[in-house]
Write an enzyme that holds these catalytic residues in place. Structure first.
Site, PDB file in Angstrom:
ATOM      1  N   TYR A  96      -3.596   3.211  11.979  1.00  0.00           N
ATOM      2  CA  TYR A  96      -4.011   4.421  11.259  1.00  0.00           C
ATOM      3  C   TYR A  96      -5.520   4.466  11.083  1.00  0.00           C
ATOM      4  O   TYR A  96      -6.154   3.455  10.750  1.00  0.00           O
ATOM      5  CB  TYR A  96      -3.324   4.494   9.893  1.00  0.00           C
ATOM      6  CG  TYR A  96      -1.824   4.463  10.009  1.00  0.00           C
ATOM      7  CD1 TYR A  96      -1.093   5.631  10.160  1.00  0.00           C
ATOM      8  CD2 TYR A  96      -1.146   3.247  10.009  1.00  0.00           C
ATOM      9  CE1 TYR A  96       0.287   5.596  10.303  1.00  0.00           C
ATOM     10  CE2 TYR A  96       0.235   3.205  10.147  1.00  0.00           C
ATOM     11  CZ  TYR A  96       0.945   4.386  10.292  1.00  0.00           C
ATOM     12  OH  TYR A  96       2.305   4.332  10.449  1.00  0.00           O
TER      13      TYR A  96
ATOM     14  N   GLY B 203       0.813  -1.205   0.000  1.00  0.00           N
ATOM     15  CA  GLY B 203       0.000   0.000   0.000  1.00  0.00           C
ATOM     16  C   GLY B 203       0.850   1.260   0.000  1.00  0.00           C
ATOM     17  O   GLY B 203       2.081   1.211   0.147  1.00  0.00           O
TER      18      GLY B 203
ATOM     19  N   ASP C 170      -3.344 -12.153   5.935  1.00  0.00           N
ATOM     20  CA  ASP C 170      -4.663 -11.757   5.440  1.00  0.00           C
ATOM     21  C   ASP C 170      -5.468 -11.188   6.598  1.00  0.00           C
ATOM     22  O   ASP C 170      -5.865 -11.925   7.509  1.00  0.00           O
ATOM     23  CB  ASP C 170      -5.369 -12.969   4.831  1.00  0.00           C
ATOM     24  CG  ASP C 170      -6.731 -12.626   4.244  1.00  0.00           C
ATOM     25  OD1 ASP C 170      -7.150 -11.456   4.354  1.00  0.00           O
ATOM     26  OD2 ASP C 170      -7.373 -13.532   3.705  1.00  0.00           O
TER      27      ASP C 170
ATOM     28  N   TRP D 125      -6.854  12.228   3.108  1.00  0.00           N
ATOM     29  CA  TRP D 125      -6.490  12.572   1.725  1.00  0.00           C
ATOM     30  C   TRP D 125      -5.074  12.102   1.372  1.00  0.00           C
ATOM     31  O   TRP D 125      -4.240  12.865   0.896  1.00  0.00           O
ATOM     32  CB  TRP D 125      -6.631  14.080   1.504  1.00  0.00           C
ATOM     33  CG  TRP D 125      -8.031  14.613   1.619  1.00  0.00           C
ATOM     34  CD1 TRP D 125      -9.087  14.062   2.304  1.00  0.00           C
ATOM     35  CD2 TRP D 125      -8.529  15.837   1.055  1.00  0.00           C
ATOM     36  NE1 TRP D 125     -10.194  14.861   2.194  1.00  0.00           N
ATOM     37  CE2 TRP D 125      -9.888  15.956   1.436  1.00  0.00           C
ATOM     38  CE3 TRP D 125      -7.957  16.857   0.298  1.00  0.00           C
ATOM     39  CZ2 TRP D 125     -10.694  17.046   1.056  1.00  0.00           C
ATOM     40  CZ3 TRP D 125      -8.750  17.929  -0.079  1.00  0.00           C
ATOM     41  CH2 TRP D 125     -10.104  18.016   0.290  1.00  0.00           C
TER      42      TRP D 125
ATOM     43  N   TYR E  80     -17.409   2.625   5.472  1.00  0.00           N
ATOM     44  CA  TYR E  80     -15.960   2.748   5.659  1.00  0.00           C
ATOM     45  C   TYR E  80     -15.646   3.499   6.949  1.00  0.00           C
ATOM     46  O   TYR E  80     -14.853   3.043   7.772  1.00  0.00           O
ATOM     47  CB  TYR E  80     -15.340   3.461   4.457  1.00  0.00           C
ATOM     48  CG  TYR E  80     -13.905   3.879   4.682  1.00  0.00           C
ATOM     49  CD1 TYR E  80     -12.887   2.935   4.696  1.00  0.00           C
ATOM     50  CD2 TYR E  80     -13.569   5.223   4.871  1.00  0.00           C
ATOM     51  CE1 TYR E  80     -11.567   3.315   4.919  1.00  0.00           C
ATOM     52  CE2 TYR E  80     -12.254   5.605   5.083  1.00  0.00           C
ATOM     53  CZ  TYR E  80     -11.260   4.655   5.106  1.00  0.00           C
ATOM     54  OH  TYR E  80      -9.965   5.031   5.326  1.00  0.00           O
TER      55      TYR E  80
ATOM     56  N   ASP F 171     -10.251  10.690   8.792  1.00  0.00           N
ATOM     57  CA  ASP F 171     -11.199  11.785   8.988  1.00  0.00           C
ATOM     58  C   ASP F 171     -12.642  11.327   8.821  1.00  0.00           C
ATOM     59  O   ASP F 171     -13.566  11.999   9.285  1.00  0.00           O
ATOM     60  CB  ASP F 171     -10.919  12.910   7.988  1.00  0.00           C
ATOM     61  CG  ASP F 171     -10.918  12.414   6.547  1.00  0.00           C
ATOM     62  OD1 ASP F 171     -10.020  11.621   6.189  1.00  0.00           O
ATOM     63  OD2 ASP F 171     -11.811  12.806   5.776  1.00  0.00           O
TER      64      ASP F 171
ATOM     65  N   TYR G 220      -9.134  -1.722   4.385  1.00  0.00           N
ATOM     66  CA  TYR G 220     -10.078  -1.762   3.268  1.00  0.00           C
ATOM     67  C   TYR G 220     -10.410  -0.307   2.970  1.00  0.00           C
ATOM     68  O   TYR G 220     -11.070   0.361   3.767  1.00  0.00           O
ATOM     69  CB  TYR G 220     -11.336  -2.537   3.662  1.00  0.00           C
ATOM     70  CG  TYR G 220     -12.343  -2.727   2.548  1.00  0.00           C
ATOM     71  CD1 TYR G 220     -12.560  -3.984   1.994  1.00  0.00           C
ATOM     72  CD2 TYR G 220     -13.089  -1.664   2.053  1.00  0.00           C
ATOM     73  CE1 TYR G 220     -13.490  -4.171   0.983  1.00  0.00           C
ATOM     74  CE2 TYR G 220     -14.007  -1.839   1.035  1.00  0.00           C
ATOM     75  CZ  TYR G 220     -14.208  -3.087   0.506  1.00  0.00           C
ATOM     76  OH  TYR G 220     -15.127  -3.268  -0.506  1.00  0.00           O
ATOM     77  N   THR G 221      -9.932   0.226   1.843  1.00  0.00           N
ATOM     78  CA  THR G 221     -10.058   1.657   1.564  1.00  0.00           C
ATOM     79  C   THR G 221     -10.956   1.988   0.377  1.00  0.00           C
ATOM     80  O   THR G 221     -11.031   3.156  -0.017  1.00  0.00           O
ATOM     81  CB  THR G 221      -8.669   2.279   1.317  1.00  0.00           C
ATOM     82  OG1 THR G 221      -8.030   1.589   0.232  1.00  0.00           O
ATOM     83  CG2 THR G 221      -7.802   2.175   2.569  1.00  0.00           C
TER      84      THR G 221
END
Length: 300
Positions: free
Chosen positions: A99, A11, A36, A150, A125, A102, A61-62
């Site tokens: 992590y 990532g 996983d 962002w 999300y 926002d 999961y983004t």
């Protein structure tokens, strides 16, 4: 220092962490094939194998819009996996750096969000990331939860790269102008993570540093302002584009509907992080300019 285990090695942030943390000791960078996060068995097997003293978890999961119809997987990766990591950390005396985002806020506050402000996620999300935070706290592990926004970088897919590509292909482009935040580079997140870990290791009372912090570049802009900066800087570098600045049109969120609701205000107050860890954060334009210059120089 015992091993530092980094998840999500492919990532944006995971890629940069491998470089920034390498000076601290043995970094074990794991991809999804190695660990996983949708499988507790896989997570625990990797932890038992590597026995890290520090776990750094940028994997997530983004796919914000897809999560609206894929709640089960988003919840497994973003909510349940952090809890598994944190419980193992608590049981084995390890630290966890995790992590968040926002998106845990609804974006209705007039000014920048502080860590103690009430959360109110508006998407699957955002909800899954909030549940992940809560699972980390409930586990009792020593932790640093770093909320950011962002995210972009030289590696991986992101808004900066998308705008650069579209500006070369299209003569007109509409970009949302009523959502504001701070573009934050993966490299900055990785460097701050290293500084946080160093301060924890050097502290006489490291447990006092355990908690939740906001981490973004300074200043703020809209998505339209962000895109305009990218186009302006690219043209200033004498790179030919199909798009002119005048053809980059601001639109409202209502004019660009998406499955998941985005916060109108994604600004995060980072004073707590800067004060506790003696960290200076750069203006968002600095990181964008650095990554953009590198992309333009390498052509990718």
């Amino acid at each position: 220092m015992s091993a530092i285990l980094v998840t999500g090695a492919n990532g944006q942030v995971g890629f940069e962490l491998q470089r920034s943390l390498g000076t601290l000791g043995n970094v074990v960078a794991l991809t999804r094939a190695d660990m996983d996060l949708a499988s507790e068995t896989s997570i625990l097997a990797a932890l038992r194998k590597h026995k890290p003293g520090i776990i750094v978890n940028p994997a997530a999961y983004t796919a914000v819009d897809r999560a609206e119809s894929d709640r089960e997987l988003a919840t497994a990766v973003n909510a349940e996996a952090p809890g598994i990591l944190a419980r193992w950390a608590a049981d084995n005396g390890a630290w966890l750096v995790h992590y968040s985002t926002d998106y845990v806020f609804d974006g209705t506050k007039a000014d920048a969000y502080r860590e103690e402000d009430t959360v109110n996620p508006q998407s699957v999300y955002g909800e899954s990331k909030w549940l992940g935070e809560e699972a980390v706290r409930a586990a009792g592990a020593r932790h640093a939860i770093l909320r950011t926004s962002w995210v972009y970088g030289h590696h991986g897919s992101n808004f900066l790269k998308t705008i650069l590509r579209l500006a070369g292909e299209r003569s007109a482009l509409n970009i949302v102008a009523d959502q504001v935040g701070a573009p934050t580079s993966a490299a900055l997140i990785a460097e701050v993570t290293r500084a946080v870990i160093e301060r924890i290791a050097a502290s006489q009372a490291p447990d006092a540093l355990s908690g939740t912090y906001h981490l973004t570049a300074q200043g703020s802009t809209s998505w339209h302002g962000y895109a305009a900066h990218i186009v302006h800087q690219t043209l200033a570098a004498d790179v030919k584009l199909a798009l002119s600045l005048d053809a980059l049109k601001p639109i409202t969120t209502a004019e660009y509907p998406t499955p998941a609701r985005r916060p109108a205000n994604s600004r995060l107050d980072c004073k707590k992080l800067m004060d506790r860890f003696d960290i200076a954060l750069p203006h968002w334009q600095e990181g964008v300019d650095d990554v953009l210059a590198r992309l333009l120089a390498t052509g990718n």
